[in-house]
Design a protein around this motif. Structure first.
Motif, PDB file in Angstrom:
ATOM      1  N   UNK A 138       0.862  -1.178   0.000  1.00  0.00           N
ATOM      2  CA  UNK A 138       0.000   0.000   0.000  1.00  0.00           C
ATOM      3  C   UNK A 138       0.894   1.222   0.000  1.00  0.00           C
ATOM      4  N   UNK A 139       0.540   2.214  -0.802  1.00  0.00           N
ATOM      5  CA  UNK A 139       1.304   3.457  -0.872  1.00  0.00           C
ATOM      6  C   UNK A 139       0.690   4.453   0.098  1.00  0.00           C
ATOM      7  N   UNK A 140       1.512   5.021   0.939  1.00  0.00           N
ATOM      8  CA  UNK A 140       1.043   6.078   1.826  1.00  0.00           C
ATOM      9  C   UNK A 140       0.910   7.356   1.003  1.00  0.00           C
ATOM     10  N   UNK A 141      -0.270   7.936   1.004  1.00  0.00           N
ATOM     11  CA  UNK A 141      -0.453   9.181   0.250  1.00  0.00           C
ATOM     12  C   UNK A 141      -0.212  10.412   1.120  1.00  0.00           C
ATOM     13  N   UNK A 142      -0.319  10.233   2.433  1.00  0.00           N
ATOM     14  CA  UNK A 142      -0.105  11.365   3.335  1.00  0.00           C
ATOM     15  C   UNK A 142       0.148  10.812   4.734  1.00  0.00           C
ATOM     16  N   UNK A 143       1.132  11.360   5.415  1.00  0.00           N
ATOM     17  CA  UNK A 143       1.376  10.975   6.804  1.00  0.00           C
ATOM     18  C   UNK A 143       0.521  11.864   7.700  1.00  0.00           C
ATOM     19  N   UNK A 144      -0.320  11.251   8.508  1.00  0.00           N
ATOM     20  CA  UNK A 144      -1.225  11.972   9.382  1.00  0.00           C
ATOM     21  C   UNK A 144      -0.602  12.167  10.763  1.00  0.00           C
ATOM     22  N   UNK A 145       0.056  11.151  11.267  1.00  0.00           N
ATOM     23  CA  UNK A 145       0.707  11.238  12.570  1.00  0.00           C
ATOM     24  C   UNK A 145       2.018  10.485  12.498  1.00  0.00           C
ATOM     25  N   UNK A 146       3.044  11.068  13.092  1.00  0.00           N
ATOM     26  CA  UNK A 146       4.350  10.426  13.134  1.00  0.00           C
ATOM     27  C   UNK A 146       4.981  10.761  14.469  1.00  0.00           C
ATOM     28  N   UNK A 147       5.148   9.769  15.300  1.00  0.00           N
ATOM     29  CA  UNK A 147       5.738   9.985  16.616  1.00  0.00           C
ATOM     30  C   UNK A 147       6.403   8.711  17.065  1.00  0.00           C
ATOM     31  N   UNK A 148       7.483   8.856  17.791  1.00  0.00           N
ATOM     32  CA  UNK A 148       8.125   7.700  18.419  1.00  0.00           C
ATOM     33  C   UNK A 148       7.859   7.710  19.920  1.00  0.00           C
ATOM     34  N   UNK A 149       7.181   8.730  20.414  1.00  0.00           N
ATOM     35  CA  UNK A 149       6.932   8.874  21.845  1.00  0.00           C
ATOM     36  C   UNK A 149       5.856   7.880  22.314  1.00  0.00           C
ATOM     37  N   UNK A 150       6.095   7.311  23.490  1.00  0.00           N
ATOM     38  CA  UNK A 150       5.089   6.448  24.103  1.00  0.00           C
ATOM     39  C   UNK A 150       4.467   7.181  25.277  1.00  0.00           C
ATOM     40  N   UNK A 151       3.214   6.909  25.551  1.00  0.00           N
ATOM     41  CA  UNK A 151       2.480   7.583  26.620  1.00  0.00           C
ATOM     42  C   UNK A 151       2.931   7.000  27.958  1.00  0.00           C
ATOM     43  N   UNK A 152       3.442   7.837  28.819  1.00  0.00           N
ATOM     44  CA  UNK A 152       3.923   7.410  30.134  1.00  0.00           C
ATOM     45  C   UNK A 152       3.070   7.919  31.270  1.00  0.00           C
ATOM     46  N   UNK A 153       2.028   8.644  30.960  1.00  0.00           N
ATOM     47  CA  UNK A 153       1.175   9.219  32.022  1.00  0.00           C
ATOM     48  C   UNK A 153       0.147   8.228  32.483  1.00  0.00           C
TER      49      UNK A 153
END
Length: 153
Positions: A138-153
């Motif tokens: 599948x071809x990504x046409x647009x990146x909506x979210x990009x994060x390497x952070x994990x939720x620690x709260x």
């Protein structure tokens, strides 16, 4: 290692900016600079902080296409999976690989400069592996979210 509230706050801030000066980090979490530095050192030495890396804009590197590739193996065997994983580690186009449940065994994130580079990747890595039954791209046409952070709260 057991993480307390301060460790979690330190990790949350470092995930957003791991170049924050220790003095600023200490002030944000309510510690003295030496105590904060000691905590960060402990988090690194224990492996809680696995790596300090720079996230590079893939478009600036010339890789303008992101492909999501689902891979189904011929058989469900450990040796076949290990060999596949070895080939994926050797393929610089693959930025992420996940072993998954469901119809496919693995999901890859592949970053390439164009469709010709993707075709070359397919021939060199996927079609060269006789243990791959099929794959779906599948071809990504647009990146909506990009994060390497994990939720620690």
């Amino acid at each position: 290692m057991q993480l307390d509230r301060i460790d979690r706050k330190i990790l949350t801030l470092l995930q957003a900016n791991n170049r924050i000066p220790n003095v600023e980090l200490a002030a944000e979490v309510g510690l003295s600079p030496p105590a904060c530095l000691k905590r960060v050192k402990q988090l690194r030495e224990s492996g809680v902080i696995a790596q300090d890396v720079a996230l590079v804009d893939s478009e600036l590197s010339g890789n303008k296409m992101t492909m999501l590739v689902s891979v189904e193996m011929e058989r469900d065997r450990r040796d076949i999976y290990k060999q596949f994983q070895k080939s994926i580690h050797a393929a610089p186009e693959v930025t992420q690989c996940y072993q998954t449940t469901g119809s496919y065994d693995f999901t890859l994130v592949v970053c390439v400069k164009d469709i010709l580079a993707y075709e070359a990747f397919i021939e060199r890595v996927l079609r060269a592996d006789p243990n791959i039954r099929k794959f779906h791209s599948s071809v990504s046409i647009r990146r909506i979210k990009y994060s390497t952070a994990i939720d620690l709260e």
